[in-house]
Design a protein around this motif. Structure first.
Motif, PDB file in Angstrom:
ATOM      1  N   PHE A 174      83.795  71.297  -0.925  1.00  0.00           N
ATOM      2  CA  PHE A 174      84.524  72.432  -1.359  1.00  0.00           C
ATOM      3  C   PHE A 174      85.494  72.022  -2.641  1.00  0.00           C
ATOM      4  CE2 PHE A 174      88.148  75.520  -0.749  1.00  0.00           C
ATOM      5  CZ  PHE A 174      87.344  76.676  -1.111  1.00  0.00           C
ATOM      6  N   GLY A 175      85.425  72.908  -3.676  1.00  0.00           N
ATOM      7  CA  GLY A 175      86.285  72.657  -4.705  1.00  0.00           C
ATOM      8  C   GLY A 175      85.877  71.608  -5.867  1.00  0.00           C
ATOM      9  N   SER A 176      84.603  70.929  -5.531  1.00  0.00           N
ATOM     10  CA  SER A 176      84.218  69.778  -6.402  1.00  0.00           C
ATOM     11  C   SER A 176      83.531  70.601  -7.465  1.00  0.00           C
ATOM     12  CB  SER A 176      83.370  68.979  -5.821  1.00  0.00           C
ATOM     13  OG  SER A 176      82.089  69.757  -5.215  1.00  0.00           O
ATOM     14  N   LEU A 177      83.357  70.156  -8.412  1.00  0.00           N
ATOM     15  CA  LEU A 177      82.410  70.736  -9.716  1.00  0.00           C
ATOM     16  C   LEU A 177      81.084  70.951  -9.195  1.00  0.00           C
ATOM     17  CD1 LEU A 177      81.878  71.330 -12.634  1.00  0.00           C
ATOM     18  CD2 LEU A 177      81.290  68.949 -13.047  1.00  0.00           C
ATOM     19  N   GLU A 178      80.457  70.144  -8.348  1.00  0.00           N
ATOM     20  CA  GLU A 178      79.093  70.728  -7.897  1.00  0.00           C
ATOM     21  C   GLU A 178      79.231  71.912  -7.153  1.00  0.00           C
ATOM     22  OE1 GLU A 178      75.545  68.841  -5.201  1.00  0.00           O
ATOM     23  OE2 GLU A 178      77.303  67.635  -5.411  1.00  0.00           O
ATOM     24  N   PRO A 242      90.987  64.230  -5.551  1.00  0.00           N
ATOM     25  CA  PRO A 242      90.827  62.903  -6.068  1.00  0.00           C
ATOM     26  C   PRO A 242      89.708  62.317  -6.526  1.00  0.00           C
ATOM     27  CG  PRO A 242      91.948  63.593  -3.633  1.00  0.00           C
ATOM     28  CD  PRO A 242      91.151  64.660  -4.062  1.00  0.00           C
ATOM     29  N   ALA A 243      88.571  62.422  -5.986  1.00  0.00           N
ATOM     30  CA  ALA A 243      87.212  62.008  -6.602  1.00  0.00           C
ATOM     31  C   ALA A 243      87.042  62.415  -7.934  1.00  0.00           C
ATOM     32  CB  ALA A 243      86.343  62.139  -5.528  1.00  0.00           C
ATOM     33  N   GLY A 344      88.797  65.296   1.059  1.00  0.00           N
ATOM     34  CA  GLY A 344      88.633  63.883   0.728  1.00  0.00           C
ATOM     35  C   GLY A 344      89.617  62.839   0.569  1.00  0.00           C
ATOM     36  N   GLU A 345      90.789  63.283   1.031  1.00  0.00           N
ATOM     37  CA  GLU A 345      92.163  62.459   0.846  1.00  0.00           C
ATOM     38  C   GLU A 345      92.229  61.433   1.874  1.00  0.00           C
ATOM     39  OE1 GLU A 345      94.742  64.870  -2.017  1.00  0.00           O
ATOM     40  OE2 GLU A 345      94.862  65.508  -0.151  1.00  0.00           O
ATOM     41  N   TRP A 346      91.541  60.341   1.789  1.00  0.00           N
ATOM     42  CA  TRP A 346      91.657  59.405   2.773  1.00  0.00           C
ATOM     43  C   TRP A 346      91.051  57.990   2.053  1.00  0.00           C
ATOM     44  CZ3 TRP A 346      87.502  62.808   3.995  1.00  0.00           C
ATOM     45  CH2 TRP A 346      86.347  62.274   4.097  1.00  0.00           C
TER      46      TRP A 346
END
Length: 367
Positions: A174-178, A242-243, A344-346
């Motif tokens: 969720f929220g990624s470009l994909e 972050p990714a 994905g913040e880990w």
């Protein structure tokens, strides 16, 4: 040389086993369950103890040969029973898919705890506190408990957490470009990964995206796709996952172009508010879309004017600020961990399995 296994925590569903020399008693308990468990835990061990206490009396009441035969028979029976029960216990586990998944999960949790301990040390509360405050560990459990009745969190291969009856968008990435690109895809937007199972299927958002492509001339499609990608990049930049930082840093011009298109030619602000453009109330605010603050606020109260207002489709308010803390569905700590996990913040050790595989193992064991 002591094994560093997963810290004991009742909130983490694992299947522990005793040391090998107690496996026979563990297996014996399988045959005496419920009200009969005392037979395995009290009666049979007591009977064995009384038998060995009586061994010195054998020589008094039996002949020498009979006493020797009885002692040999007793030892053979004890060793044979111990060996058979021990082997049966191990063999049962080796054939049990649920146990094998739980063992894989326990190994991953042990590795995760070791990594966190190396980075931050072990707190006074013990090693279990490391995992209780770890988004990578707690995120899937919280999602499974509070979100998976409607949402899935699974990749394109179906690996991850899959809702039994999906009725809301798949939140993987969720929220990624994909993810934002799929949201702006004419075929995907009304499909099962986005609005296909929701009250918004065939609604304004899906119709607007589909009309973009339907109204475009053939020679305009290439330019349209470039513009749509710019808008997808602009939304991904609002999320700031972050990714994606390196990718987004290299697309600054396209992101700026996307923001202009949202407020201009594409008319997104006709329904959505985007900073100074548009108004709240008819569709979610796109300012800071999918950012930490946006996501926390959305989960707190999706029926807020900033999001879906009176068009909210069944999603509960998990932590409204005007609701007493003891009546909120998520505590501040749980909300933070869930948002961290969704974004994905880990930190993941290099030897760890892909996140989706870890989610599947943890969720399966939690069930």
């Amino acid at each position: 040389g002591a094994p560093l296994e997963a810290p004991a925590d009742p909130n983490l569903s694992v299947l522990p086993r005793p040391e090998w020399y107690f496996r026979c008693l563990f297996e014996l308990r399988r045959y005496f369950t419920g009200d009969w468990e005392f037979v395995a835990t009290h009666v049979l061990p007591l009977a064995a103890l009384l038998f060995f206490l009586a061994v010195p009396l054998f020589d008094r009441f039996f002949s020498r040969r009979g006493s020797l035969a009885l002692r040999c028979l007793a030892v053979a029976t004890a060793v044979g029973g111990w060996g058979w029960l021990t082997w049966t216990s191990y063999d049962r586990d080796w054939r049990d898919p649920e146990y094998l998944v739980a063992q894989e999960q326990a190994d991953e949790l042990a590795g995760r705890a070791s990594l966190l301990a190396e980075q931050a040390g072990i707190p006074p509360e013990g090693a279990s506190a490391l995992l209780r405050d770890d988004a990578h560990t707690q995120g899937p459990l919280l999602f499974e408990r509070h979100c998976a009745s409607c949402h899935s969190h699974a990749d394109a291969h179906g690996d991850g957490i899959v809702a039994d009856e999906p009725s809301a968008p798949n939140l993987y990435g969720f929220g990624s470009l994909e993810w934002t690109s799929g949201l702006l895809d004419a075929e995907a937007v009304d499909g099962p990964q986005y609005f296909g199972h929701t009250a918004f299927a065939g609604g304004d958002m899906a119709s607007s995206v589909q009309e973009l492509y339907a109204d475009a001339e053939k020679e305009e499609l290439a330019e349209l796709k470039v513009d749509v990608r710019s808008i997808a990049l602009a939304l991904a930049a609002e999320a700031g996952l972050p990714a994606a930082r390196e990718t987004l840093a290299a697309e600054a011009d396209a992101i700026a172009r996307g923001k202009e298109l949202m407020a201009g030619d594409f008319g997104c602000t006709g329904c959505h508010k985007f900073y100074d453009e548009g108004e709240l109330g008819s569709a979610p605010d796109l300012s800071g879309y999918a950012s930490r603050e946006w996501l926390e606020s959305m989960i707190r109260d999706p029926a807020h004017q900033r999001f879906y207002a009176d068009r909210n489709d069944r999603m509960p308010s998990f932590a409204k600020r005007d609701v007493p803390a003891d009546r909120q569905l998520l505590s501040p700590r749980e909300l933070r961990l869930l948002v961290d996990w969704l974004r994905g913040e880990w930190q993941v050790p290099a030897s760890a399995a892909p996140p989706a595989k870890q989610e599947a193992a943890i969720a399966h064991a939690a069930n």
